[in-house]
Structures are given as C-alpha cells and as structure tokens.
Design a protein around this motif. Sequence first.
Motif, PDB file in Angstrom:
ATOM      1  N   PHE A   1      33.110  85.665   9.143  1.00 50.61           N
ATOM      2  CA  PHE A   1      33.060  84.978  10.425  1.00 50.61           C
ATOM      3  C   PHE A   1      34.265  84.063  10.590  1.00 50.61           C
ATOM      4  CE2 PHE A   1      30.794  82.218   7.500  1.00 50.61           C
ATOM      5  CZ  PHE A   1      31.214  80.939   7.841  1.00 50.61           C
ATOM      6  N   THR A   2      34.560  83.743  11.833  1.00 49.88           N
ATOM      7  CA  THR A   2      35.641  82.828  12.173  1.00 49.88           C
ATOM      8  C   THR A   2      35.091  81.731  13.072  1.00 49.88           C
ATOM      9  OG1 THR A   2      36.289  84.141  14.106  1.00 49.88           O
ATOM     10  CG2 THR A   2      37.396  84.631  12.015  1.00 49.88           C
ATOM     11  N   VAL A   3      35.819  80.619  13.115  1.00 49.68           N
ATOM     12  CA  VAL A   3      35.490  79.516  14.021  1.00 49.68           C
ATOM     13  C   VAL A   3      36.733  79.200  14.837  1.00 49.68           C
ATOM     14  CG1 VAL A   3      33.683  78.553  12.557  1.00 49.68           C
ATOM     15  CG2 VAL A   3      36.045  77.811  12.237  1.00 49.68           C
ATOM     16  N   ASP A   4      36.542  78.593  16.005  1.00 52.30           N
ATOM     17  CA  ASP A   4      37.666  78.324  16.901  1.00 52.30           C
ATOM     18  C   ASP A   4      38.675  77.368  16.280  1.00 52.30           C
ATOM     19  OD1 ASP A   4      36.536  79.988  18.752  1.00 52.30           O
ATOM     20  OD2 ASP A   4      35.581  78.377  19.906  1.00 52.30           O
TER      21      ASP A   4
ATOM     22  N   PHE B   1      39.744  77.339  13.260  1.00 49.15           N
ATOM     23  CA  PHE B   1      40.622  78.086  12.348  1.00 49.15           C
ATOM     24  C   PHE B   1      40.568  79.565  12.738  1.00 49.15           C
ATOM     25  CE2 PHE B   1      38.782  74.464  10.099  1.00 49.15           C
ATOM     26  CZ  PHE B   1      39.923  73.770   9.717  1.00 49.15           C
ATOM     27  N   PRO B   2      41.193  79.922  13.862  1.00 48.89           N
ATOM     28  CA  PRO B   2      41.040  81.291  14.389  1.00 48.89           C
ATOM     29  C   PRO B   2      41.642  82.370  13.501  1.00 48.89           C
ATOM     30  CG  PRO B   2      42.721  80.078  15.617  1.00 48.89           C
ATOM     31  CD  PRO B   2      42.060  79.094  14.713  1.00 48.89           C
ATOM     32  N   TYR B   3      42.578  82.020  12.631  1.00 43.53           N
ATOM     33  CA  TYR B   3      43.242  83.019  11.793  1.00 43.53           C
ATOM     34  C   TYR B   3      42.722  83.017  10.356  1.00 43.53           C
ATOM     35  CZ  TYR B   3      46.373  82.858  15.775  1.00 43.53           C
ATOM     36  OH  TYR B   3      46.866  82.880  17.047  1.00 43.53           O
ATOM     37  N   GLU B   4      41.649  82.308  10.114  1.00 42.45           N
ATOM     38  CA  GLU B   4      41.070  82.264   8.774  1.00 42.45           C
ATOM     39  C   GLU B   4      39.655  82.804   8.805  1.00 42.45           C
ATOM     40  OE1 GLU B   4      40.215  79.060   5.130  1.00 42.45           O
ATOM     41  OE2 GLU B   4      41.322  78.456   6.932  1.00 42.45           O
ATOM     42  N   GLU B   5      39.353  83.703   7.882  1.00 40.00           N
ATOM     43  CA  GLU B   5      38.016  84.289   7.813  1.00 40.00           C
ATOM     44  C   GLU B   5      37.211  83.625   6.704  1.00 40.00           C
ATOM     45  OE1 GLU B   5      37.802  88.788   9.502  1.00 40.00           O
ATOM     46  OE2 GLU B   5      38.447  88.550   7.421  1.00 40.00           O
ATOM     47  N   PHE B   6      35.968  83.345   7.000  1.00 38.61           N
ATOM     48  CA  PHE B   6      35.045  82.763   6.039  1.00 38.61           C
ATOM     49  C   PHE B   6      33.988  83.807   5.683  1.00 38.61           C
ATOM     50  CE2 PHE B   6      36.801  79.404   8.635  1.00 38.61           C
ATOM     51  CZ  PHE B   6      37.154  78.427   7.712  1.00 38.61           C
ATOM     52  N   THR B   7      33.468  83.719   4.472  1.00 39.49           N
ATOM     53  CA  THR B   7      32.503  84.702   4.003  1.00 39.49           C
ATOM     54  C   THR B   7      31.117  84.080   3.914  1.00 39.49           C
ATOM     55  OG1 THR B   7      32.922  84.160   1.676  1.00 39.49           O
ATOM     56  CG2 THR B   7      34.271  85.892   2.659  1.00 39.49           C
ATOM     57  N   GLY B   8      30.115  84.941   3.998  1.00 36.26           N
ATOM     58  CA  GLY B   8      28.734  84.500   3.880  1.00 36.26           C
ATOM     59  C   GLY B   8      27.822  85.658   3.552  1.00 36.26           C
ATOM     60  N   THR B   9      26.546  85.370   3.421  1.00 39.01           N
ATOM     61  CA  THR B   9      25.544  86.378   3.087  1.00 39.01           C
ATOM     62  C   THR B   9      24.284  86.109   3.905  1.00 39.01           C
ATOM     63  OG1 THR B   9      26.393  86.471   0.820  1.00 39.01           O
ATOM     64  CG2 THR B   9      24.238  87.463   1.219  1.00 39.01           C
ATOM     65  N   THR B  10      23.695  87.163   4.446  1.00 37.35           N
ATOM     66  CA  THR B  10      22.440  86.997   5.187  1.00 37.35           C
ATOM     67  C   THR B  10      21.319  86.667   4.202  1.00 37.35           C
ATOM     68  OG1 THR B  10      22.001  89.381   5.068  1.00 37.35           O
ATOM     69  CG2 THR B  10      23.142  88.582   7.023  1.00 37.35           C
TER      70      THR B  10
ATOM     71  N   ASP C   1      33.494  74.837   0.404  1.00 38.70           N
ATOM     72  CA  ASP C   1      34.096  73.963  -0.608  1.00 38.70           C
ATOM     73  C   ASP C   1      35.197  73.083  -0.030  1.00 38.70           C
ATOM     74  OD1 ASP C   1      32.395  75.017  -2.494  1.00 38.70           O
ATOM     75  OD2 ASP C   1      33.771  76.609  -3.066  1.00 38.70           O
ATOM     76  N   GLY C   2      35.954  73.614   0.916  1.00 43.75           N
ATOM     77  CA  GLY C   2      37.045  72.832   1.508  1.00 43.75           C
ATOM     78  C   GLY C   2      36.605  71.925   2.628  1.00 43.75           C
ATOM     79  N   LEU C   3      35.312  71.941   2.966  1.00 43.21           N
ATOM     80  CA  LEU C   3      34.747  71.106   4.034  1.00 43.21           C
ATOM     81  C   LEU C   3      35.434  71.338   5.379  1.00 43.21           C
ATOM     82  CD1 LEU C   3      34.199  67.699   2.173  1.00 43.21           C
ATOM     83  CD2 LEU C   3      32.569  69.562   2.516  1.00 43.21           C
ATOM     84  N   LYS C   4      35.961  72.550   5.576  1.00 40.34           N
ATOM     85  CA  LYS C   4      36.563  72.872   6.874  1.00 40.34           C
ATOM     86  C   LYS C   4      35.505  73.132   7.939  1.00 40.34           C
ATOM     87  CE  LYS C   4      40.884  74.889   5.149  1.00 40.34           C
ATOM     88  NZ  LYS C   4      41.737  76.106   5.131  1.00 40.34           N
ATOM     89  N   LEU C   5      34.381  73.665   7.525  1.00 40.32           N
ATOM     90  CA  LEU C   5      33.311  73.978   8.467  1.00 40.32           C
ATOM     91  C   LEU C   5      32.514  72.724   8.767  1.00 40.32           C
ATOM     92  CD1 LEU C   5      32.109  77.334   6.862  1.00 40.32           C
ATOM     93  CD2 LEU C   5      33.668  77.040   8.793  1.00 40.32           C
ATOM     94  N   LYS C   6      32.334  72.461  10.051  1.00 38.92           N
ATOM     95  CA  LYS C   6      31.617  71.260  10.482  1.00 38.92           C
ATOM     96  C   LYS C   6      30.322  71.663  11.198  1.00 38.92           C
ATOM     97  CE  LYS C   6      35.044  68.452   9.335  1.00 38.92           C
ATOM     98  NZ  LYS C   6      35.931  69.427   8.679  1.00 38.92           N
ATOM     99  N   PRO C   7      29.269  70.840  11.074  1.00 36.21           N
ATOM    100  CA  PRO C   7      28.023  71.136  11.787  1.00 36.21           C
ATOM    101  C   PRO C   7      28.256  71.231  13.291  1.00 36.21           C
ATOM    102  CG  PRO C   7      27.673  69.415  10.148  1.00 36.21           C
ATOM    103  CD  PRO C   7      29.154  69.642  10.226  1.00 36.21           C
ATOM    104  N   GLY C   8      27.635  72.240  13.908  1.00 39.13           N
ATOM    105  CA  GLY C   8      27.745  72.414  15.353  1.00 39.13           C
ATOM    106  C   GLY C   8      28.836  73.366  15.790  1.00 39.13           C
ATOM    107  N   MET C   9      29.733  73.784  14.892  1.00 40.66           N
ATOM    108  CA  MET C   9      30.783  74.732  15.264  1.00 40.66           C
ATOM    109  C   MET C   9      30.182  76.088  15.633  1.00 40.66           C
ATOM    110  SD  MET C   9      33.960  74.173  12.613  1.00 40.66           S
ATOM    111  CE  MET C   9      35.111  72.824  12.833  1.00 40.66           C
TER     112      MET C   9
END
Length: 398
Positions: free
Chosen positions: A239-242, A244-253, A278-286
């Motif tokens: 997934f991506t967030v606005d 960091f549009p050029y960075e992909e983050f990984t996850g698992t359902t 780990d890098g705390l780039k993702l913020k709640p509500g994004m």
Amino acid sequence: MKTKNNNSKRRIRLFFMAFILLAGIMIISFYSCKDNKNDKIEWLTESVERQDISNMVTCTGTLEPITKIDVGTQVSGRVDKIYVDYNSIVSQGELLAELDQTVLQATLSSAKSSMATAKSELEYKEKNYERFKVLYEKQLISSSDYEEALYSYQKARNDYNVGVSNYQTAETNLGYAKIYSPINGVVLSREVEEGQTVAASFETPTLFTIANDLTKMRVIAEVDEADMGDIATGQRVMFTVDAFPYEEFTGTTTQVRLSPTTTNNVVTYEVVVEAPNDGLKLKPGMTATCTIYTLDKPDVLTVPSQAVNFNPGNEPIGEKDTVVWVLDQGNLLVRRQIKTGNSNNMYTEVLSGVNEGEKVVTGKNTQPAKLTTQPDSGNESSPFMAQPPRRGGGGGRR
C-alpha cells in the motif's frame, strides 16, 4: 500503297507489344501461384519460463494504531490539573490529570460520619438485644418486647452496612478524580483543558486518546463485495499513502470482518491489514491505497494461457486433459499433456509436462498445411508435424 504498308507495320507493332505484355502477366502469375503453393505456416511461440504470477484486489482504507484507548472519567467535576499533552510518552499507571476533589472529599467525610453513627447505633442495639434475650429466656418479659428489641438490632445492622457501602463508594469516587494511564503508549489527543468541567452523568467523557505502539499500525480497508470471494487472512498487501507516494509499504491481512457497510447502495466489507511502522512514517488517520494479492506464487514454471487454449487442427482433446503444443528443434509440433496449477488469465502455472526453455505454440499466422505425425517419446498421444516454414527457423515471436 505507302499508307497501307504503314498501317500494316503499326498493327504488327501493336500486336507484338500486346504479346509481350500478355507474356509478362503470365510469367508473373506463374511465379505468384508457385509462391502461394509454397506458403508455409508461421507459428507464434513463447518460451516456458519461471516467473511470478499473481492476482490482486485494489481498495482504500484508513490507518490506525492496533491498540488505541480512550481514557475518560467516571465522576463529574472541574479539571484541576493536566500533566500530559499531545505526543507525550506515558507509562502504565502514570498520572495524567486530576479533577477538583473538594466536593468528593466532602462527600467522603459525610459518608464516614454516617458510617460511624450507624456503627454506634448498631453497638447499642446489639447490647440492648442481648439483655432482652436473657430476660425473655427467663420469661421476665413478653414476646412482643423481645421481638421489638430483635427488630431494632437487625435494622441497626442493616443501616451500618449501608453506611459502609456509601463510604466505600465515596472513597472510590475520590480515587476516580485522579486519571491514570491504563497502558504504555503515546498521547494522540487531549480533549480537555484545565478549568473545564466534565459531566459523567449519562456517558463517560473522553479526556485523552492513547495509542499503545505506533511502530505497529493497521489499515482498515474497505473491500467491494464483488472482490470478497478471493480475500482471506494471511495474504500479502502492498500500500501507499499520499505523504509518500513513491514508497510502498507492506502488510498482511489479519481479519476479514463479516459486518457489511452500505453507502449509496454500494456494499463493502472491512479487511484489517497489519503493517510494521518502524520508521514511524505512517500516521493515524492517513488514507492508504492498498493492493491485496489474492494469488501470489513467486518463481513458478509458467506457460502463456493462450498456449493452453490453442489447438492447431481442431484435434480432439478430453475434457479433463490440458494440452499444449511444443515446437521442437525440427520445427515439428509435439503434443504435450500437462498438469496445471494457478492461473492469472495471462499465465498458467505448470506443475509437470514441459520443461523450462521449451517453446509452446500460442497461435499461427496462416491456415495450416497438412500436418504430419511425429512420434512423441514419453507421451501417450501422437504429435503432428507442419511443413517447413518459408523463412527458416519457425519465424515465431517470443
């Protein structure tokens, strides 16, 4: 006489030119027909190769902490002191705020006095009951006097129990005036200011929102009902967030929730995706744009799905058989029965029947010439051989 001779020469010349033109047309037609008779089939081929095959579902969702707690108060009062602010790091049991305790202290003192009075009354009624009991056993008083003494004693005991309960309640409410953190975490929001009055009469007011661990986030993704048939727990998500549009983050359902949400006649279901942060780039509500891989097979042997559906001469094939046609080094078509696995419509996984690097036929450029059978060692079905191609080597595209 001279004119007649000129006319004759002109006719001879025209006849000669017409003869040459007719001869040229015949020669061109002859070679053209000869070339057409020698037309050859041009097979379209692709190599059997190892690659990743996948199917995916796209959706959007909202990021939030895995554990988030709203901290409130169970008693009403004025906020006296606040010890934390936004983004404060707190520990479990740490004091966050205090309410004004004046009224609560007075209530506790009153309850304590009432309990003491009830205790004195109980002690008096108990001694009085013991005296009446002895007299009644000696038949010196009537039964009505004894029963009245017993009733007074029991009532005093009940009054004392009520007093104890009221004291414990007042003491507990006084303890609620101090707001402590229930978990280790970070303060996401502070909903009150010092001096503000909060009322807990009908519902618990929220004072703080605390997230347990922002290094672990989750996405609450909204998946359309048409895509839910392929969604399961444990699937890989990118997934991506606005921000960091050029960075992909990984996850698992990790969870597929059964409760539907209907918005403008569109039904969606919530799918929980856990992701490291780990890098705390993702913020709640994004807002996250997710790609859920419902099929994810890395480095498997594949053939184009066109090759599975191709039949060079309408040859009979069993309903349960999966067949491809391989072009060998002699430009001969060899029938191969294969065992397939997963497919993403463009490519099909091959479990057995062909080897990496072999060329499978996906189509042809012209109508097939007469096919000649060629023995297929190690296979039950008989193969077919096409005439040699016009421009050597099979002329196939890869």
